[in-house]
Design a protein around this motif. Structure first.
Motif, short mmCIF file in Angstrom:
data_model
loop_
_atom_site.label_atom_id
_atom_site.label_comp_id
_atom_site.label_asym_id
_atom_site.label_seq_id
_atom_site.Cartn_x
_atom_site.Cartn_y
_atom_site.Cartn_z
N GLY A 155 29.84 34.67 22.80
CA GLY A 155 28.50 34.09 22.92
C GLY A 155 27.38 35.12 23.01
N THR A 156 27.73 36.39 23.03
CA THR A 156 26.70 37.44 23.12
C THR A 156 26.76 38.34 21.90
OG1 THR A 156 28.24 38.77 24.47
CG2 THR A 156 26.62 37.41 25.63
N TRP A 157 27.66 39.32 21.92
CA TRP A 157 27.64 40.36 20.89
C TRP A 157 28.28 39.92 19.58
CZ3 TRP A 157 23.98 42.93 22.52
CH2 TRP A 157 23.85 43.27 23.86
N VAL A 158 29.16 38.92 19.62
CA VAL A 158 29.72 38.42 18.35
C VAL A 158 28.66 37.64 17.58
CG1 VAL A 158 31.41 36.87 17.30
CG2 VAL A 158 32.11 38.40 19.16
N VAL A 159 27.97 36.71 18.25
CA VAL A 159 26.95 35.93 17.56
C VAL A 159 25.77 36.81 17.14
CG1 VAL A 159 27.58 33.79 18.72
CG2 VAL A 159 25.81 35.26 19.72
N ALA A 160 25.62 37.95 17.77
CA ALA A 160 24.55 38.89 17.40
C ALA A 160 25.00 39.85 16.31
CB ALA A 160 24.11 39.69 18.63
N ASN A 161 26.21 39.65 15.79
CA ASN A 161 26.76 40.47 14.71
C ASN A 161 26.85 41.95 15.08
OD1 ASN A 161 27.03 38.28 12.84
ND2 ASN A 161 24.81 38.37 12.48
N ARG A 162 27.23 42.21 16.35
CA ARG A 162 27.35 43.60 16.81
C ARG A 162 28.81 44.05 16.90
NH1 ARG A 162 22.55 45.88 18.94
NH2 ARG A 162 20.83 44.53 18.27
N MET A 163 29.75 43.18 16.55
CA MET A 163 31.16 43.49 16.76
C MET A 163 31.91 43.60 15.45
SD MET A 163 30.90 43.67 19.95
CE MET A 163 32.59 44.17 20.16
N GLU A 164 33.10 44.23 15.52
CA GLU A 164 33.95 44.38 14.36
C GLU A 164 35.13 43.41 14.45
OE1 GLU A 164 36.15 47.95 11.81
OE2 GLU A 164 34.77 48.40 13.45
N ASP A 165 35.39 42.71 13.37
CA ASP A 165 36.48 41.75 13.31
C ASP A 165 37.82 42.49 13.33
OD1 ASP A 165 38.19 39.66 12.83
OD2 ASP A 165 37.45 39.22 10.81
N LEU A 166 38.71 42.08 14.23
CA LEU A 166 40.00 42.75 14.38
C LEU A 166 41.15 41.94 13.78
CD1 LEU A 166 39.62 43.89 18.12
CD2 LEU A 166 38.94 45.08 16.04
N SER A 167 40.85 40.98 12.94
CA SER A 167 41.89 40.12 12.36
C SER A 167 42.94 40.93 11.60
CB SER A 167 41.27 39.08 11.43
OG SER A 167 40.40 38.22 12.13
N ASP A 168 42.51 41.87 10.80
CA ASP A 168 43.46 42.68 10.02
C ASP A 168 44.37 43.49 10.94
OD1 ASP A 168 42.48 41.70 7.65
OD2 ASP A 168 41.15 43.42 7.28
N LEU A 169 43.82 43.99 12.03
CA LEU A 169 44.61 44.74 12.99
C LEU A 169 45.68 43.85 13.62
CD1 LEU A 169 45.09 47.33 14.69
CD2 LEU A 169 43.43 46.41 16.33
N PHE A 170 45.32 42.63 14.01
CA PHE A 170 46.27 41.71 14.59
C PHE A 170 47.41 41.42 13.62
CE2 PHE A 170 43.43 41.13 18.03
CZ PHE A 170 44.06 40.38 19.02
N LYS A 171 47.08 41.26 12.35
CA LYS A 171 48.09 40.95 11.34
C LYS A 171 48.99 42.16 11.07
CE LYS A 171 45.15 37.49 9.15
NZ LYS A 171 44.29 37.16 7.97
N SER A 172 48.40 43.35 10.94
CA SER A 172 49.20 44.53 10.62
C SER A 172 50.12 44.94 11.76
CB SER A 172 48.27 45.70 10.27
OG SER A 172 47.49 46.11 11.40
#
Length: 299
Positions: free
Chosen positions: A98-115
């Motif tokens: 609700g803070t830094w994700v919606v402000a587009n300040r974060m990096e998506d870690l989906s690929d890391l979770f999958k790998s």
């Protein structure tokens, strides 16, 4: 369920904790509020990382303050000032999303979770808590249980009471203790511990399904069930020490240990303080139960 005190690492844009070596950077900053009694746990994590990646200098940036109250203020200044840490501690859920994700300040870690195969290792409910906007935004490093009530077994035996299992039993037991000279049976600390206690009371009143419904919007805060939470919370606070705002969570725990209070509702990090710092034996120097009304539930 969201849990205050749990340790998650979130990666700010242009940096990523778990893939730091792949980026050929020679430094990694970990920003957290893990100091004091919790410091050794973070040091063990850093030592493990340093052993695996000896060419990376880990910068341990800690800002003390229970539940990250002070650290979040410093983090906000750094994020808005264009100086984000490589990674930082955060509570899972809306505190980050609700803070830094919606402000587009974060990096998506989906690929890391999958790998790394984490999609099959972490519970689906936990991954859902970390996810939003088609991305996963933090990595679980430590998960605490919030809804724990602490006491000293010998003290309860001396007073002739048992650990209460329900909220009604808790209120009745506190009334009995006051009759035995324990003026404030519940030990509370600084402001954030009120929020912490409220969560346990709310879970005890609502139960797991309605607790979840409250945060998804299916149960309104003005619903009679939710209103009952506040009424019960007020009854619980009637048995707490009036000087709570001047105490740290450790000092509140100390009051329970010294017998000026009977109970303290605090996360399971309190066990680290009592067993490691104070050298008390679990089950003897201190005992525990799920906070009243929350038996069988991990929050």
């Amino acid at each position: 369920m969201n849990r205050p005190g749990s340790f998650f690492l979130a990666a700010a844009l242009a940096s990523l904790f778990a893939t730091a070596p792949a980026r050929a950077q020679d430094k990694l900053e970990i920003f957290s509020w893990w100091a004091g009694d919790e410091g050794p746990a973070l040091k063990a994590l850093i030592d493990l990382y340093s052993k695996k990646y000896p060419n990376i200098q880990v910068i341990n940036s800690t800002v003390t303050g229970g539940s990250g109250v002070n650290a979040r203020a410093v983090l906000k200044t750094r994020m808005l000032g264009g100086d984000p840490p490589d990674s930082f501690q955060v509570h899972a859920g809306q505190e980050l999303i609700g803070t830094w994700v919606v402000a587009n300040r974060m990096e998506d870690l989906s690929d890391l979770f999958k790998s790394e195969g984490w999609m099959a290792q972490f519970p689906k409910g936990l991954i859902a808590l970390l996810s939003a906007r088609n991305g996963i935004w933090s990595v679980p490093v430590n998960i605490h249980r919030s809804n724990v009530m602490w006491y000293v077994p010998a003290n309860l035996k001396k007073w002739g009471v048992s650990p209460p299992k329900t909220l009604d039993e808790f209120l009745a037991t506190c009334k009995t203790l006051q009759g035995k000279g324990v003026q404030h049976p519940l030990a509370l600390g600084e402001n954030w511990t009120y929020n912490h206690l409220w969560e346990s009371v709310a879970l005890g009143v609502l139960g797991p399904e309605d607790w979840t419904a409250l945060w998804t919007g299916k149960l309104k805060f003005n619903d009679p069930k939710a209103v009952k939470v506040w009424a019960t919370f007020g009854q619980v606070l009637d048995f707490a020490n009036p000087d709570a705002s001047g105490l740290s969570w450790q000092q509140a725990t100390d009051r329970m240990l010294k017998g000026t209070a009977a109970f303290n509702v605090m996360g399971d990090w309190a066990a680290g303080y009592m067993a490691t710092t104070l050298k008390l034996k679990p089950g003897e120097g201190f005992g525990w139960e799920a906070s009243p009304g929350t038996g069988g539930v991990f929050m």
